[in-house]
Design a protein around this motif. Structure first.
Motif, PDB file in Angstrom:
ATOM      1  N   SER A   1    -102.906  43.967 -42.072  1.00 21.97           N
ATOM      2  CA  SER A   1    -103.779  44.852 -42.840  1.00 21.97           C
ATOM      3  C   SER A   1    -102.941  45.754 -43.731  1.00 21.97           C
ATOM      4  O   SER A   1    -101.871  46.222 -43.329  1.00 21.97           O
ATOM      5  CB  SER A   1    -104.636  45.711 -41.907  1.00 21.97           C
ATOM      6  OG  SER A   1    -105.510  46.538 -42.651  1.00 21.97           O
TER       7      SER A   1
ATOM      8  N   TRP B   1    -104.539  50.662 -38.718  1.00 21.86           N
ATOM      9  CA  TRP B   1    -105.817  49.971 -38.845  1.00 21.86           C
ATOM     10  C   TRP B   1    -106.551  49.811 -37.524  1.00 21.86           C
ATOM     11  O   TRP B   1    -107.768  49.613 -37.499  1.00 21.86           O
ATOM     12  CB  TRP B   1    -105.591  48.599 -39.494  1.00 21.86           C
ATOM     13  CG  TRP B   1    -104.507  47.789 -38.822  1.00 21.86           C
ATOM     14  CD1 TRP B   1    -103.182  47.814 -39.120  1.00 21.86           C
ATOM     15  CD2 TRP B   1    -104.658  46.872 -37.739  1.00 21.86           C
ATOM     16  NE1 TRP B   1    -102.484  46.959 -38.312  1.00 21.86           N
ATOM     17  CE2 TRP B   1    -103.366  46.365 -37.446  1.00 21.86           C
ATOM     18  CE3 TRP B   1    -105.749  46.409 -37.004  1.00 21.86           C
ATOM     19  CZ2 TRP B   1    -103.153  45.423 -36.438  1.00 21.86           C
ATOM     20  CZ3 TRP B   1    -105.533  45.476 -36.006  1.00 21.86           C
ATOM     21  CH2 TRP B   1    -104.239  44.995 -35.724  1.00 21.86           C
TER      22      TRP B   1
ATOM     23  N   CYS C   1    -111.836  42.781 -46.758  1.00 27.36           N
ATOM     24  CA  CYS C   1    -111.728  43.601 -45.568  1.00 27.36           C
ATOM     25  C   CYS C   1    -112.761  43.178 -44.529  1.00 27.36           C
ATOM     26  O   CYS C   1    -113.870  42.746 -44.885  1.00 27.36           O
ATOM     27  CB  CYS C   1    -111.975  45.079 -45.890  1.00 27.36           C
ATOM     28  SG  CYS C   1    -110.860  45.792 -47.111  1.00 27.36           S
TER      29      CYS C   1
ATOM     30  N   CYS D   1    -107.655  44.729 -43.931  1.00 27.32           N
ATOM     31  CA  CYS D   1    -107.818  44.500 -45.378  1.00 27.32           C
ATOM     32  C   CYS D   1    -106.593  43.760 -45.893  1.00 27.32           C
ATOM     33  O   CYS D   1    -105.460  44.198 -45.652  1.00 27.32           O
ATOM     34  CB  CYS D   1    -107.970  45.817 -46.143  1.00 27.32           C
ATOM     35  SG  CYS D   1    -109.502  46.692 -45.804  1.00 27.32           S
TER      36      CYS D   1
END
Length: 591
Positions: free
Chosen positions: A151, A156, A221, A292
């Motif tokens: 990510s 995250w 995402c 993401c």
């Protein structure tokens, strides 16, 4: 002593508290043998026949003999010792660990380039630490190198909580209460932590990442959500993006939510990913595993010059708008210069000023971009009386001596008369600062200081607590005539001290409107200004360091419709090499 009549100009010694009374007064300053045979520590027969395995708790390999790693005869009897200088046990093969670390000593188990001793089983030395070298580890698990990026969002999984808020979250665009952001340590989707967002109202609240830089591109995402409430997403770069649709979550099962966005250009230190929540209840909305990733693009492998950009469709570098590699990249009337910028070519033009070097052809014909004869001001009408047509540019500009505000008056006349839009002297009625030119001085009795020569309408004395006034010693104020900006006198501050002390006008009321102000200063020292009124304190300005014999202007604005307005100067650190500090022509006029 009878004081002269200063026309109401006596220092304000009143103790009244101004209407804004709440304004805070200014303080004034601021290795084992493997041979080619059976592995040492597996379940197979050990090196010396039916002996006990090397590193167990039973009798060592050679029966009643000396264990492998002792100084006595090695485990194969009279044979070649395992780790001696002779040919190793495995014949022509290379021993496991180079120099042949012996079987069961305290050394680290073998980490040679061949398959490790233990295969998928236990390591040679039992409880000893496995080899941490760069080769394949003893445990048989291959070295996977650096972990893959999962990510582009920091923290995250919400695993890091150095305090009450998760690391790398709660950015400047968050407007949810910090107490509504909580750590969840049970039933996390991954790891051990998640985050709970609480907002029972129907008005959404934002929870964002800290600002960071992001490369241009398309991003996909996903994140996990559970609990009860509505959640949606957006982002901030230099402005807010549009929001995605709300996803409603209900229950203890995790729901995966997808959000995609595109960044048209690189973002530097301002990107924040936004979670917007509303209508939460029960467990509220719990978020975890925010992944993401940016989609790979052809231009990721292409490097362009600073004046180029990469086109993903062709994976080639193309000039930016207004930049060039060859002349053909520019308009017909432009040339490409050495800086790869499109510029107006010789004998071509885009405005009348480009034709100034050819007086016979002063007009730019914009359709052809060529200079032709004519009058640049032909047909130009200037609607504002303060402007006139500039014969070089053909544009309406301020006429000499004219002004829109006092900020335009940079010469000897410092104030702007709003009625005539002409620059005027400091003593003009348009200037609301009485005796702003320091022309009028008289002797006044200053409490606890005696009689002193001070400028009229200055040295405002108030109670110094809720209603601040002058605190500088009157003896530090001198009528100065050696060099003035306007008129015949100026104010000299002799303050060779580090602590700045207030010096103010007497207070007066200011009508509504926007007021443009300026003053001139020269000499050697530091100075700042500020104002106070029924509207409170103005923002505090920084100290200006002055070291020049030239008068320099200082400009500021304020909004009127206030009572008991007064202007403060804070001089300090003055030096005699330039006659300390001098101030002249203090003016404020209505825009």
């Amino acid at each position: 002593m009878v004081l002269p009549d200063a026309g109401g100009a006596r220092p304000d010694a009143g103790g009244q508290t101004p209407d804004a009374g709440g304004g805070t007064p200014d303080s004034g300053e601021e290795t084992p043998d493997s041979g080619g045979g059976t592995p040492d520590s597996g379940e197979e027969t050990p090196d010396s026949g039916g002996g006990t395995p090397d590193a167990g708790e039973e009798t060592p390999d050679s029966g009643t003999g000396t264990p492998d790693a002792g100084a006595e005869t090695p485990d194969s009897g009279g044979g070649t010792p395992d780790a001696g200088q002779e040919t190793p046990d495995a014949g022509s093969e290379t021993p496991d660990a180079g120099g042949g670390t012996q079987d069961s000593g305290s050394e680290t188990p073998d980490a040679g380039s061949e398959t490790p001793d233990s295969g998928g089983g236990a390591t040679d030395a039992g409880a000893e630490t496995p080899d941490a070298g760069s080769e394949t580890p003893d445990s048989g698990i291959p070295d996977a190198g650096e972990p893959p990026v999962v990510s582009v969002i920091d923290n995250w999984g919400f695993e890091e909580w150095p305090a009450a808020l998760p690391e790398q979250w709660f950015g400047s665009k968050s407007n949810i209460e910090s107490g509504s952001v909580q750590k969840v340590t049970t039933n996390a989707f991954e790891g051990v932590n998640a985050v709970r967002l609480t907002n029972a109202s129907a008005t959404h609240r934002r929870f964002t990442t800290l600002a960071k830089s992001m490369s241009a591109g398309r991003y996909s995402c996903t994140y996990q959500a559970r609990g009860t409430g509505d959640v949606r997403n957006a982002f901030f770069d230099d402005d807010y993006s549009s929001y995605s649709s709300y996803t409603s979550v209900s229950g203890s099962a995790w729901t995966q939510v997808a959000y995609n966005f595109n960044l048209a250009a690189d973002v530097f230190d301002t990107f924040e990913l936004i979670f917007s929540v509303r209508n939460t209840s029960g467990d509220h909305v719990i978020i975890d595993d925010v992944r993401c990733m940016r989609a790979a693009e052809p231009c990721d492998l292409v490097s362009c010059e600073s004046w180029e950009r990469c086109e993903n469709a062709t994976a080639t570098c193309e000039p930016l708008s207004g930049r060039c590699d060859i002349g053909g990249d520019c308009n017909e009337w432009e040339a490409c210069d050495d800086a790869h910028t499109c510029v107006v070519a010789e004998e071509r033009c885009v405005r009348h000023a480009d034709c100034a070097s050819t007086p016979q052809t002063p007009v730019c014909n914009t359709p052809t971009h060529r200079c032709i004869p004519g009058d640049p001001c032909a047909g130009v009408v200037c609607s504002n009386p303060a402007t006139t047509c500039n014969p070089t540019t053909g544009a309406c500009e301020l006429a000499a001596g004219a002004c829109f505000t006092t900020f335009d008056c940079l010469g000897a006349l410092p104030a702007c008369d709003p009625a005539t839009r002409r620059c005027v002297a400091a003593d003009h009625p348009a200037n609301i600062v009485r005796n702003g030119g320091f022309e009028s001085w008289n002797i006044y009795s200053i409490p606890y200081q005696g009689n002193h020569l001070i400028p009229d309408y200055w040295y405002g004395i108030d109670n110094g607590v809720a209603d601040p006034g002058t605190e500088i010693k009157a003896s530090r104020l001198v009528r100065y005539t050696n060099a003035v900006h306007g008129g015949t006198a100026a104010m000299q501050f002799v303050v060779p001290i580090e602590v700045a002390e207030r010096f103010s006008t007497e207070k007066f009321n200011v009508p509504s409107g926007t007021w443009s102000c300026s003053y001139r200063v020269r000499g050697h020292g530091t100075l700042r200004h500020r104002s106070y009124s029924s509207g409170g304190w103005s923002p505090q300005t920084d100290f200006l360091v002055i070291d020049s014999d030239e008068w320099q202007p200082v400009f500021f604005r304020f909004t009127g419709n206030v009572r008991d307005w007064r202007l403060f100067f804070y001089p300090s650190r003055s030096e005699a090499d330039r006659d300390h500090l001098q101030v002249d022509d203090v003016v404020c006029t209505k825009d």
